[in-house]
Design a protein around this motif. Structure first.
Motif, PDB file in Angstrom:
ATOM      1  N   ILE A  45      39.014  38.590  25.569  1.00  0.00           N
ATOM      2  CA  ILE A  45      39.408  37.472  26.278  1.00  0.00           C
ATOM      3  C   ILE A  45      38.780  35.923  25.534  1.00  0.00           C
ATOM      4  CG2 ILE A  45      39.629  35.979  28.301  1.00  0.00           C
ATOM      5  CD1 ILE A  45      41.311  38.590  28.100  1.00  0.00           C
ATOM      6  N   LEU A  46      37.498  36.130  25.173  1.00  0.00           N
ATOM      7  CA  LEU A  46      36.942  34.898  24.580  1.00  0.00           C
ATOM      8  C   LEU A  46      37.708  34.734  23.048  1.00  0.00           C
ATOM      9  CD1 LEU A  46      33.219  35.473  25.084  1.00  0.00           C
ATOM     10  CD2 LEU A  46      34.782  34.002  26.343  1.00  0.00           C
ATOM     11  N   LEU A  47      38.041  35.877  22.728  1.00  0.00           N
ATOM     12  CA  LEU A  47      38.958  35.867  21.165  1.00  0.00           C
ATOM     13  C   LEU A  47      40.308  35.144  21.538  1.00  0.00           C
ATOM     14  CD1 LEU A  47      38.141  39.381  19.252  1.00  0.00           C
ATOM     15  CD2 LEU A  47      37.287  36.995  18.799  1.00  0.00           C
ATOM     16  N   LEU A  48      40.782  35.533  22.759  1.00  0.00           N
ATOM     17  CA  LEU A  48      42.275  35.261  23.117  1.00  0.00           C
ATOM     18  C   LEU A  48      42.215  33.509  23.210  1.00  0.00           C
ATOM     19  CD1 LEU A  48      43.449  37.734  25.452  1.00  0.00           C
ATOM     20  CD2 LEU A  48      44.559  37.185  23.062  1.00  0.00           C
ATOM     21  N   LEU A  49      41.197  33.422  24.017  1.00  0.00           N
ATOM     22  CA  LEU A  49      40.983  31.708  24.280  1.00  0.00           C
ATOM     23  C   LEU A  49      40.644  31.063  22.923  1.00  0.00           C
ATOM     24  CD1 LEU A  49      38.738  31.965  27.457  1.00  0.00           C
ATOM     25  CD2 LEU A  49      41.171  31.401  27.276  1.00  0.00           C
ATOM     26  N   GLY A  50      40.021  31.452  21.830  1.00  0.00           N
ATOM     27  CA  GLY A  50      39.811  30.954  20.989  1.00  0.00           C
ATOM     28  C   GLY A  50      40.794  30.835  19.708  1.00  0.00           C
ATOM     29  N   THR A  51      41.761  31.854  20.247  1.00  0.00           N
ATOM     30  CA  THR A  51      43.074  31.718  19.301  1.00  0.00           C
ATOM     31  C   THR A  51      43.793  30.637  19.822  1.00  0.00           C
ATOM     32  OG1 THR A  51      42.943  34.149  18.887  1.00  0.00           O
ATOM     33  CG2 THR A  51      45.040  33.217  18.528  1.00  0.00           C
ATOM     34  N   VAL A  52      43.977  30.588  21.145  1.00  0.00           N
ATOM     35  CA  VAL A  52      44.615  29.363  21.800  1.00  0.00           C
ATOM     36  C   VAL A  52      44.011  28.187  21.451  1.00  0.00           C
ATOM     37  CG1 VAL A  52      45.293  28.310  23.812  1.00  0.00           C
ATOM     38  CG2 VAL A  52      45.478  30.850  23.571  1.00  0.00           C
ATOM     39  N   GLY A  53      42.830  27.979  21.277  1.00  0.00           N
ATOM     40  CA  GLY A  53      41.979  27.037  20.791  1.00  0.00           C
ATOM     41  C   GLY A  53      42.378  26.556  19.403  1.00  0.00           C
ATOM     42  N   LEU A  54      42.566  27.562  18.545  1.00  0.00           N
ATOM     43  CA  LEU A  54      42.678  27.294  16.912  1.00  0.00           C
ATOM     44  C   LEU A  54      44.501  26.789  16.853  1.00  0.00           C
ATOM     45  CD1 LEU A  54      42.213  27.777  14.004  1.00  0.00           C
ATOM     46  CD2 LEU A  54      43.086  30.172  14.312  1.00  0.00           C
ATOM     47  N   ALA A  55      45.302  27.512  17.645  1.00  0.00           N
ATOM     48  CA  ALA A  55      46.563  27.171  17.885  1.00  0.00           C
ATOM     49  C   ALA A  55      46.652  25.526  18.373  1.00  0.00           C
ATOM     50  CB  ALA A  55      47.585  28.017  18.609  1.00  0.00           C
ATOM     51  N   ALA A  56      45.749  25.014  19.118  1.00  0.00           N
ATOM     52  CA  ALA A  56      45.896  23.688  19.628  1.00  0.00           C
ATOM     53  C   ALA A  56      45.444  22.762  18.550  1.00  0.00           C
ATOM     54  CB  ALA A  56      44.840  23.467  20.899  1.00  0.00           C
ATOM     55  N   LEU A  57      44.465  23.213  17.518  1.00  0.00           N
ATOM     56  CA  LEU A  57      43.962  22.369  16.840  1.00  0.00           C
ATOM     57  C   LEU A  57      44.656  22.592  15.286  1.00  0.00           C
ATOM     58  CD1 LEU A  57      40.232  23.018  17.068  1.00  0.00           C
ATOM     59  CD2 LEU A  57      41.501  20.798  18.021  1.00  0.00           C
ATOM     60  N   ALA A 113      50.554  26.481  13.642  1.00  0.00           N
ATOM     61  CA  ALA A 113      51.532  26.653  12.096  1.00  0.00           C
ATOM     62  C   ALA A 113      52.854  26.069  12.422  1.00  0.00           C
ATOM     63  CB  ALA A 113      51.645  28.298  12.469  1.00  0.00           C
ATOM     64  N   ARG A 114      53.013  25.052  11.365  1.00  0.00           N
ATOM     65  CA  ARG A 114      54.347  24.426  11.096  1.00  0.00           C
ATOM     66  C   ARG A 114      55.121  25.060  10.061  1.00  0.00           C
ATOM     67  NH1 ARG A 114      53.571  19.582  14.309  1.00  0.00           N
ATOM     68  NH2 ARG A 114      51.214  19.342  15.019  1.00  0.00           N
ATOM     69  N   MET A 138      52.604  24.158  21.097  1.00  0.00           N
ATOM     70  CA  MET A 138      52.003  22.866  20.458  1.00  0.00           C
ATOM     71  C   MET A 138      52.917  22.095  19.874  1.00  0.00           C
ATOM     72  SD  MET A 138      49.003  22.491  21.602  1.00  0.00           S
ATOM     73  CE  MET A 138      48.420  21.118  20.773  1.00  0.00           C
ATOM     74  N   VAL A 139      53.752  22.343  18.721  1.00  0.00           N
ATOM     75  CA  VAL A 139      54.757  21.727  18.198  1.00  0.00           C
ATOM     76  C   VAL A 139      55.837  21.126  18.871  1.00  0.00           C
ATOM     77  CG1 VAL A 139      56.512  21.813  16.288  1.00  0.00           C
ATOM     78  CG2 VAL A 139      54.302  23.205  15.972  1.00  0.00           C
ATOM     79  N   GLN A 140      56.241  21.902  20.150  1.00  0.00           N
ATOM     80  CA  GLN A 140      57.210  21.414  20.907  1.00  0.00           C
ATOM     81  C   GLN A 140      56.561  20.462  21.885  1.00  0.00           C
ATOM     82  OE1 GLN A 140      60.465  22.057  20.754  1.00  0.00           O
ATOM     83  NE2 GLN A 140      60.168  23.325  19.270  1.00  0.00           N
ATOM     84  N   GLY A 141      55.191  20.272  22.164  1.00  0.00           N
ATOM     85  CA  GLY A 141      54.682  19.343  23.197  1.00  0.00           C
ATOM     86  C   GLY A 141      54.703  19.820  24.617  1.00  0.00           C
ATOM     87  N   ILE A 142      54.999  21.099  24.982  1.00  0.00           N
ATOM     88  CA  ILE A 142      54.967  21.706  26.336  1.00  0.00           C
ATOM     89  C   ILE A 142      53.841  21.469  27.065  1.00  0.00           C
ATOM     90  CG2 ILE A 142      57.000  22.970  25.494  1.00  0.00           C
ATOM     91  CD1 ILE A 142      55.175  25.433  26.118  1.00  0.00           C
ATOM     92  N   ILE A 201      47.964  41.347  18.746  1.00  0.00           N
ATOM     93  CA  ILE A 201      47.930  40.398  20.025  1.00  0.00           C
ATOM     94  C   ILE A 201      47.523  39.202  19.799  1.00  0.00           C
ATOM     95  CG2 ILE A 201      47.179  39.925  22.369  1.00  0.00           C
ATOM     96  CD1 ILE A 201      49.186  42.640  22.075  1.00  0.00           C
ATOM     97  N   LEU A 202      46.360  39.125  19.020  1.00  0.00           N
ATOM     98  CA  LEU A 202      46.074  37.584  18.635  1.00  0.00           C
ATOM     99  C   LEU A 202      47.099  37.001  17.756  1.00  0.00           C
ATOM    100  CD1 LEU A 202      42.108  38.448  17.807  1.00  0.00           C
ATOM    101  CD2 LEU A 202      43.200  37.249  19.862  1.00  0.00           C
ATOM    102  N   LEU A 203      47.689  37.771  16.915  1.00  0.00           N
ATOM    103  CA  LEU A 203      48.652  36.905  16.012  1.00  0.00           C
ATOM    104  C   LEU A 203      50.027  36.430  16.839  1.00  0.00           C
ATOM    105  CD1 LEU A 203      48.935  39.428  12.834  1.00  0.00           C
ATOM    106  CD2 LEU A 203      48.615  36.908  12.845  1.00  0.00           C
ATOM    107  N   VAL A 204      50.350  37.351  17.875  1.00  0.00           N
ATOM    108  CA  VAL A 204      51.555  36.734  18.767  1.00  0.00           C
ATOM    109  C   VAL A 204      51.041  35.886  19.301  1.00  0.00           C
ATOM    110  CG1 VAL A 204      52.811  37.630  20.750  1.00  0.00           C
ATOM    111  CG2 VAL A 204      52.199  39.263  18.863  1.00  0.00           C
ATOM    112  N   VAL A 205      49.713  35.690  20.125  1.00  0.00           N
ATOM    113  CA  VAL A 205      49.261  34.392  20.583  1.00  0.00           C
ATOM    114  C   VAL A 205      49.275  33.269  20.039  1.00  0.00           C
ATOM    115  CG1 VAL A 205      47.270  33.435  21.910  1.00  0.00           C
ATOM    116  CG2 VAL A 205      47.849  35.764  22.259  1.00  0.00           C
ATOM    117  N   TYR A 206      48.788  33.441  18.839  1.00  0.00           N
ATOM    118  CA  TYR A 206      48.830  32.308  17.947  1.00  0.00           C
ATOM    119  C   TYR A 206      50.166  31.699  17.629  1.00  0.00           C
ATOM    120  CZ  TYR A 206      47.927  29.124  13.792  1.00  0.00           C
ATOM    121  OH  TYR A 206      47.895  28.443  12.963  1.00  0.00           O
ATOM    122  N   ALA A 207      50.953  32.613  17.270  1.00  0.00           N
ATOM    123  CA  ALA A 207      52.406  32.091  16.850  1.00  0.00           C
ATOM    124  C   ALA A 207      53.255  31.570  18.327  1.00  0.00           C
ATOM    125  CB  ALA A 207      53.348  33.482  16.453  1.00  0.00           C
ATOM    126  N   ALA A 208      53.043  32.021  19.292  1.00  0.00           N
ATOM    127  CA  ALA A 208      53.510  31.504  20.548  1.00  0.00           C
ATOM    128  C   ALA A 208      52.780  30.172  21.027  1.00  0.00           C
ATOM    129  CB  ALA A 208      53.457  32.633  21.525  1.00  0.00           C
TER     130      ALA A 208
END
Length: 338
Positions: free
Chosen positions: A7-19, A22-23, A212-216, A200-207
């Motif tokens: 779960i920490l890895l999942l949260l880290g992936t979410v943080g990476l996607a926030a910072l 992928a565009r 983030m790009v959409q600003g939701i 799973i981490l890849l899907v989380v990062y992509a989603a």
């Protein structure tokens, strides 16, 4: 109740996607890689499941119907009832994500792992989790179309075909090739476990990158997240009670009740994430937020329950699983429970 390192890895992936979301071309590469990884993950699921055990499991039809009813009937009913909490505790988008959570299939690995710890019916848990995942590939999109409507991302026959091609076809290919690849997978389950988690981490990062790009993310406040956690805690408690005491009312034995409780009260992150990506598109990150939070909550709570069940006086009377079942369970739980 320790936090699962995954779960920490999942949260880290979410943080990476926030910072660093992928565009453009990078977003297409991330999405394609996530799709391929999930397809390979379900290929491994199919290659791990013994066809003989799956056919033997069909004889225990009352248990499997009970698990399916819990997963695809009781859960959605409670999800629909949570509509009354809008806008007091939940926003409409968060409720839609919560309702989608209730439509997702049950888990495979964690159902087996917790049932084994609690000394329950492991073969039943293997089959129940697998049957739920297979049926959910078709049933979850249909339920989403009926209950979520246009808010579910515009469900269509094309979205159903995409889900079937991404999840069901690789699973069936794994079953067909199990005779030749099953031994290799059993010998390298630790290495292949990285594929499970990495997909799973890849899907989380992509989603979440797309979100983030959409600003939701401006739509969610800390107070709303706290309200969501309260609602999900109540949902999990209700399902744990309904599956345990409902199975008792249906006169199932202790070992079967354990399998029903763990297979019927949880939801699969591995199945839910790719389905949400197809059904919700750009809004998938907000849609899967309730599922990610529920995932961690169910692991923490069920780990405690499983250990307590193992200490029950009746636990010593439960027959251990046979060698073939034990080997299958080991192959299926070579990674962190999901």
């Amino acid at each position: 109740m320790p936090i699962d390192p995954y779960i920490l890895l999942l949260l880290g992936t979410v943080g990476l996607a926030a910072l660093l979301p992928a565009r453009g071309g990078a977003a297409h590469v991330a999405s394609g890689a996530a799709t391929a990884a999930i397809a390979f993950l379900f290929f491994l699921y199919g290659a791990r499941l013994s066809t003989r055990e799956a056919l033997d499991g069909l004889r225990h039809w009352r248990l499997h119907i009970t698990v399916l009813a819990s997963t695809f009937v009781l859960f959605p009913v409670l999800g629909l009832a949570a509509r009354g909490l809008v806008p007091v505790l939940l926003t409409h988008p968060l409720h839609q994500g919560l309702l989608f959570l209730t439509l997702v299939p049950s888990t495979i690995q964690s159902s087996i792992a917790f049932t084994s710890i609690a000394r329950g019916n492991v073969p039943a848990a293997i089959c129940a989790g697998s049957f739920s995942s297979l049926i959910g590939i078709v049933l979850t999109p249909l339920l989403a179309a009926a209950l979520l409507g246009n808010s579910g991302g515009g469900f269509s026959a094309d979205s159903l075909i995409k889900i079937v091609l991404q999840l069901l076809v690789p699973f069936l290919a794994g079953q067909l090739l199990r005779r030749w690849v099953g031994g290799f997978i059993a010998r390298h389950k630790k290495v292949l476990g990285l594929v499970d988690r990495g997909s799973i981490l890849l899907v989380v990062y992509a989603a979440f990158s797309e979100g983030m790009v959409q600003g939701i993310w401006h739509q969610v406040s800390p107070a709303r997240l706290a309200g969501l956690l309260v609602v999900e805690a109540a949902l999990l408690a209700a399902m744990l009670a309904l599956t345990w005491y409902g199975a008792k009312a249906l006169r199932f034995g202790r070992a079967d009740r354990i399998a029903i409780q763990f297979a019927g009260s949880k939801k699969s992150l591995a199945s839910g994430l790719p389905m949400a990506s197809v059904l919700f598109g750009a809004h998938a990150s907000l849609a899967v937020l309730p599922l990610m939070l529920f995932h961690q909550m169910q692991l923490m709570v069920c780990a405690v329950i499983a250990k307590r069940r193992a200490r029950d006086p009746e636990a010593g009377t439960t027959a251990p699983a046979g060698p073939a079942v034990a080997a299958s369970a080991a192959a299926g739980t070579g990674t962190q429970p999901r």
